[in-house]
Motif scaffolding. Structure first.
Motif, mmCIF file in Angstrom:
data_model
loop_
_atom_site.group_PDB
_atom_site.id
_atom_site.type_symbol
_atom_site.label_atom_id
_atom_site.label_comp_id
_atom_site.label_asym_id
_atom_site.label_seq_id
_atom_site.Cartn_x
_atom_site.Cartn_y
_atom_site.Cartn_z
ATOM 1 N N ALA A 181 -8.962 3.191 6.226
ATOM 2 C CA ALA A 181 -7.648 3.318 5.591
ATOM 3 C C ALA A 181 -7.615 2.562 4.274
ATOM 4 N N THR A 182 -8.133 1.345 4.280
ATOM 5 C CA THR A 182 -8.116 0.515 3.089
ATOM 6 C C THR A 182 -8.889 1.164 1.951
ATOM 7 N N LEU A 183 -10.096 1.636 2.268
ATOM 8 C CA LEU A 183 -10.906 2.257 1.226
ATOM 9 C C LEU A 183 -10.261 3.543 0.719
ATOM 10 N N LEU A 184 -9.617 4.281 1.644
ATOM 11 C CA LEU A 184 -8.943 5.509 1.242
ATOM 12 C C LEU A 184 -7.832 5.204 0.260
ATOM 13 N N VAL A 185 -7.063 4.157 0.560
ATOM 14 C CA VAL A 185 -5.996 3.765 -0.347
ATOM 15 C C VAL A 185 -6.566 3.456 -1.720
ATOM 16 N N ALA A 186 -7.646 2.672 -1.730
ATOM 17 C CA ALA A 186 -8.258 2.306 -3.010
ATOM 18 C C ALA A 186 -8.686 3.552 -3.765
ATOM 19 N N MET A 187 -9.299 4.486 -3.065
ATOM 20 C CA MET A 187 -9.802 5.697 -3.732
ATOM 21 C C MET A 187 -8.670 6.567 -4.259
ATOM 22 N N VAL A 188 -7.602 6.655 -3.482
ATOM 23 C CA VAL A 188 -6.455 7.433 -3.975
ATOM 24 C C VAL A 188 -5.988 6.866 -5.310
ATOM 25 N N LEU A 189 -5.896 5.542 -5.359
ATOM 26 C CA LEU A 189 -5.412 4.924 -6.583
ATOM 27 C C LEU A 189 -6.400 5.055 -7.726
ATOM 28 N N GLY A 213 1.313 5.081 8.488
ATOM 29 C CA GLY A 213 1.688 4.559 9.799
ATOM 30 C C GLY A 213 1.122 5.402 10.925
ATOM 31 N N MET A 214 1.269 6.721 10.797
ATOM 32 C CA MET A 214 0.784 7.611 11.848
ATOM 33 C C MET A 214 -0.732 7.523 11.971
ATOM 34 N N SER A 215 -1.428 7.600 10.828
ATOM 35 C CA SER A 215 -2.886 7.598 10.941
ATOM 36 C C SER A 215 -3.389 6.257 11.441
ATOM 37 N N ASP A 216 -2.768 5.174 10.995
ATOM 38 C CA ASP A 216 -3.176 3.867 11.487
ATOM 39 C C ASP A 216 -3.004 3.799 12.995
ATOM 40 N N GLY A 217 -1.843 4.250 13.466
ATOM 41 C CA GLY A 217 -1.576 4.210 14.899
ATOM 42 C C GLY A 217 -2.551 5.080 15.682
ATOM 43 N N ILE A 218 -2.761 6.302 15.207
ATOM 44 C CA ILE A 218 -3.603 7.234 15.957
ATOM 45 C C ILE A 218 -5.065 6.788 15.929
ATOM 46 N N ILE A 219 -5.547 6.473 14.747
ATOM 47 C CA ILE A 219 -6.955 6.074 14.651
ATOM 48 C C ILE A 219 -7.224 4.804 15.446
ATOM 49 N N ILE A 279 0.842 -1.196 0.000
ATOM 50 C CA ILE A 279 0.000 0.000 0.000
ATOM 51 C C ILE A 279 0.873 1.240 0.000
ATOM 52 N N VAL A 280 1.852 1.263 0.899
ATOM 53 C CA VAL A 280 2.706 2.434 1.039
ATOM 54 C C VAL A 280 3.468 2.721 -0.257
ATOM 55 N N VAL A 281 4.011 1.681 -0.858
ATOM 56 C CA VAL A 281 4.814 1.887 -2.065
ATOM 57 C C VAL A 281 3.962 2.417 -3.209
ATOM 58 N N ILE A 282 2.761 1.864 -3.359
ATOM 59 C CA ILE A 282 1.908 2.306 -4.461
ATOM 60 C C ILE A 282 1.400 3.712 -4.219
ATOM 61 N N THR A 328 -8.054 -3.749 -6.238
ATOM 62 C CA THR A 328 -8.904 -4.916 -5.986
ATOM 63 C C THR A 328 -8.556 -5.546 -4.644
ATOM 64 N N LEU A 329 -7.258 -5.585 -4.337
ATOM 65 C CA LEU A 329 -6.832 -6.119 -3.048
ATOM 66 C C LEU A 329 -7.435 -5.307 -1.913
ATOM 67 N N MET A 330 -7.428 -3.996 -2.067
ATOM 68 C CA MET A 330 -7.948 -3.117 -1.033
ATOM 69 C C MET A 330 -9.440 -3.319 -0.822
ATOM 70 N N PHE A 331 -10.181 -3.412 -1.909
ATOM 71 C CA PHE A 331 -11.621 -3.625 -1.765
ATOM 72 C C PHE A 331 -11.895 -4.945 -1.047
#
Lengths: 308, 310, 235
Positions: free
Chosen positions: A287-295, A268-274, A247-250, B116-119
């Motif tokens: 966090a997961t959905l945010l990552v997906a949306m960013v991409l 890392g910070m947001s995961d820890g704080i949240i 996730i971080v690399v992408i 897809t992994l994230m979803f």
């Protein structure tokens, strides 16, 4: 504990998560960015670092600091060499074809994980920190006589935890110096930016790849050695770091080490704080959905430059 | 014999062989085959998107889980019977794959993999979050009495086997037919050279979206079938390993072949079984496969021996 | 002298070069001409070792270079200025040149000497040493790509359409450098499509079509019948 001190504690925990995540993710960024291979076994190199740290410190005995120093030196070295040979013997022969590499690294994942299960066992094993002093953290409040400093009950951290943050920063800075100021760093960057032209100018690209792969694994292992006194060594501990590193690399953008570090900090910070304030599961979902949306809306990541 | 007839004959022979297997094999293996066939449906769904269209998803467990929990929750909490339950599972998978397809297809390559992994991860975590309904990792069990369709008790081993076989055959014939239609050929064109297909005037986005929806729905059918036939639903089925398995089965068996997914599922299942759960053996086999048989088992067969293999 | 004898090459199953014969002598500019898709850039890749030959051999003086691993090519003093420049975009100007210097493992005095030599030829680059290569203008990029190649002190210099997309003043400058290199005894192999460049630079013109030799003309023959270029290029 009130909100303020609680937030400070959460921030500290987040910083530690971010620090180790940065190391692990930078390791992946090197292999992923330079070689364009999806190494599903990257998390296992992390796990091996923790397991190796346990073996080394158990073997050396005595003061935990001795074992720690030995682990910091030897674990990344051994695991780096292991990874480099895996690259030379297997991945090179696959010509880094994306699908074949995924299959091969999945196989590698099973081999390493099962190997750890057999050699290390199914239980989590603790490793003692080289030093550990309770450090009470101050908090400030606007009291009757102005700005007051006091030490809230329960607001404390550990000298080793602070050390982790500094160590990770030092290592990353050392890496930056190597990448930007040394010959080998220049060679790696040239290879990443244009493999064919690197070859045309005398760079033995396959050897650089083996070195990069080894270095990436060594960084992950080093991160694990640092965190294992806090976390314990466990043969399945590679799963989460793998996911988070990708996730971080992408998000940070392929090929951008700076982006990787910044993304690691952010995530890392947001995961820890949240996680401290809300249900960890809900935090992870967001966090997961945010990552997906960013991409989805910015496929090259936050700092990436688009495909090359 | 025309190409189409040969292919249909091959598929029919496969189904016939599986029918015979029930009567010939010992109970243990026959039982395994039922399970293998259900997961082979999952792999065939995955193959449609990966093997034929060339899109590598790392989140298919979401679709499998949508079908599983669609049926499972409808029957467990909603009290519906098996028939509507299957429908619920299919609709759930359809909707989820539509949404994921709509969003994820804005990306390609590695970004697509991660999205897809994230979803799928979000889905897994959601199953855990709503644990009061889903019972999370522990999961829930469908009582035997409810697992009957049209008066046939599906918890009985023989009924279960033939129900799985029926579904498997249906999906096999569907895919065998689909890949020879213009639509199917366009998917292959997209896999081979997307730009060129686009320049030839094909609506790439629509084709890809259809591929995702079909692939996801078939995977959901597998999940629903699993829940109905084997009576349980668990969060683990939506976790990352279950997104990796179909990729593995398809690569092993032969991507872009109709029977490859089944062969891959069968192979992996027995590999793990014979090595006593020792995944190291599986690991070495995978490395060997990547090195020496990159097209997968049936893929290599197609390349070297039987070139007309669908 | 660079001697390409009966060289064939393929991309997978597709053959692209068929039995090519070309010689490029030291102190001469040998132009390779052909339509788009004739195989010119492929030929460059083959000489550099980036694409293996399926038959034939490439000899540099007495050494057969076509059987060597591709990253050894610079050691034999063959350098490429590729089509589209192909700089390392995020490395600085200085670092791009450094890669060239590293290719021959130049150290100490020799390294500084070569670096100076290359920067003398392209003073504009000296002003921009710390700038990222990707941010340079087209002309500056071409200069840098040439500088990088010259940094290995080559005996054979390959240039693939160096004037493409550049303004005339820069093209002039590059052509001057090419002539200087010829004067210094390098064997220059120049892939070109522009008629004026060909007429002003070529000592020898090798026409290829569909990966095969068409005809080879000397400078005198070109001067006598310049129209032959257009005819062979089908322009």
């Amino acid at each position: 504990m009130e909100f303020g001190p609680h937030l400070m504690l959460a921030t500290l925990e987040g910083a530690i998560t971010a620090a180790i995540l940065a190391l692990t993710a930078v390791g992946l960024s090197l292999t992923f960015g330079v070689m364009r291979v999806v190494n599903v076994a990257h998390g296992e190199f992390f796990m091996l670092g923790a397991v190796a740290a346990w073996f080394i410190s158990t073997a050396i005995g005595g003061h935990p600091a001795l074992g720690f120093i030995a682990a910091v030196v030897f674990a990344p070295l051994i695991i780096g060499l292991l990874a480099a040979s895996a690259d030379w013997l297997v991945l090179k022969r696959l010509e880094y074809d994306p699908e074949r590499t995924i299959v091969a690294t999945i196989g590698l994942l099973y081999i390493i994980q099962q190997g750890a299960l057999i050699g290390f066992g199914p239980n989590a094993q603790p490793v003692e920190a080289p030093f550990s002093h309770r450090i009470a953290l101050p908090w400030f409040e606007w009291g009757e006589s102005g700005f007051e400093m006091y030490y809230p009950w329960g607001l404390s951290t550990n000298s080793y935890k602070l050390f982790i943050i500094f160590a990770a920063c030092a290592i990353l800075m050392g890496l930056w110096v190597i990448m930007t100021r040394t010959k080998i760093g220049l060679v790696m960057r040239a290879t990443q930016q244009d493999r064919d032209m690197a070859t045309a100018f005398g760079i033995p690209v396959e050897r650089v790849y083996a070195l990069t792969f080894g270095l990436g694994a060594a960084l992950a292992a080093l991160g694990a050695v640092l965190i294992v006194p806090v976390q314990q060594a466990y043969y399945l501990m590679g799963h989460d770091p793998l996911l988070l590193s990708f996730i971080v690399v992408i998000i940070g953008g392929l090929g951008s080490l700076r982006g990787t570090v910044l993304a690691a900090l952010l995530i890392g910070m947001s995961d820890g704080i949240i996680s401290v304030f809300f249900s960890p599961t809900l935090a992870k979902i967001i966090a997961t959905l945010l990552v997906a949306m960013v991409l989805v809306f910015r496929p090259q990541g936050l700092f990436g430059k688009g495909t090359h | 014999m025309s190409e189409i007839s040969r292919i249909h004959l091959l598929h029919a022979a496969m189904v016939a062989a599986l029918v015979i297997c029930w009567f010939v094999l010992p109970v243990y293996h026959a039982g395994n085959l039922a399970r293998i066939m259900v997961f082979a449906i999952y792999a065939m769904g995955y193959n449609l998107l990966f093997g034929y269209t060339g899109l590598l998803s790392l989140g298919h467990a979401l679709f499998f889980g949508a079908g599983m929990y669609g049926l499972g929750l409808a029957m467990h909490l909603g009290g519906v019977s098996a028939g509507p339950g299957i429908l619920a599972g299919l609709i759930a998978a359809l909707v989820v794959s539509g949404i994921v397809g709509f969003l994820a297809l804005r990306t390609t390559g590695v970004a697509f993999m991660i999205v897809t992994l994230m979803f799928a991860q979000a889905g897994y975590l959601a199953v855990l979050l709503f644990g009061t309904y889903t019972r999370g990792d522990e999961g829930f069990v469908l009582p035997q009495a409810t697992r009957a369709l049209l008066g046939v008790d599906l918890s009985d081993a023989q009924n279960r086997y033939f129900a799985a076989l029926l579904l498997f055959s249906a999906v096999l014939f569907f895919i065998g037919w689909l890949v020879r239609t213009p639509f199917g050929r366009c998917l292959v064109a997209i896999r081979e050279n997307e730009e060129r297909a686009r320049m030839l005037g094909y609506d790439i986005t629509r084709h890809k979206l259809m591929a995702v929806i079909m692939s996801g729905t078939i995977s959901g059918l597998s999940g629903a079938a699993y829940c109905l036939l084997f009576g349980s639903a668990q969060a683990a089925f939506v976790a990352v390993p279950y997104s990796i398995f179909p990729l593995l089965y398809v690569l092993l068996g032969g991507m872009g072949t109709t029977l490859g997914p089944f062969v891959g599922t069968l192979f992996m299942f027995y590999l793990i079984d014979w090595s006593g759960g020792n995944m190291m053996v599986a690991g070495f086999v995978l490395v060997a496969l990547a090195l020496f048989a990159p097209a997968g088992i049936l893929g290599e067969v197609r390349r070297r021996l039987i070139t007309w293999l669908p | 002298m660079l001697d390409i004898q009966g060289v064939s090459a393929s991309y997978g199953k597709v053959q692209v070069l068929y039995d090519l014969n070309i010689t490029a002598a030291a102190g001469e500019i040998t132009c390779v001409l052909g339509r788009n898709g004739a195989g010119k850039s492929t030929l460059m890749r083959v000489i550099m070792g980036l694409l293996p030959t399926t038959s034939g051999a490439i000899n540099l003086n007495d050494t057969c270079v076509s059987i060597l691993p591709p990253h050894d090519t610079p050691k034999h003093r063959i350098a490429l200025v590729p089509q589209g420049r192909r700089l390392f975009p995020e490395l600085t100007v200085g670092e791009n040149i450094e890669v060239g210097l590293m290719a021959r493992s130049f150290k100490g005095k020799k390294r500084l000497e070569m670096r100076e030599k290359v920067l003398e030829l392209f003073p504009r680059l000296r002003e921009r040493l710390k700038q990222q290569a990707g941010t340079l203008s087209g002309g500056e990029q071409q200069m840098l790509a040439t500088a990088r190649a010259l940094a290995i002190d080559p005996a054979v210099l390959l240039l693939d359409e160096p004037g493409e997309g550049l303004q005339p003043s820069v093209v002039e400058q590059i052509q001057d450098v090419i002539r200087t290199m010829r004067a210094q005894g390098l064997a220059v192999v120049l892939v070109e499509q522009r008629v004026d460049a060909i007429l002003s630079l070529a000592d020898k013109a090798v026409f290829i079509e569909n990966g095969r030799n068409l005809e080879t003309l000397t400078q005198a023959e070109l001067a006598a019948d310049p129209g032959v270029i257009r005819r062979n290029l089908g322009v």
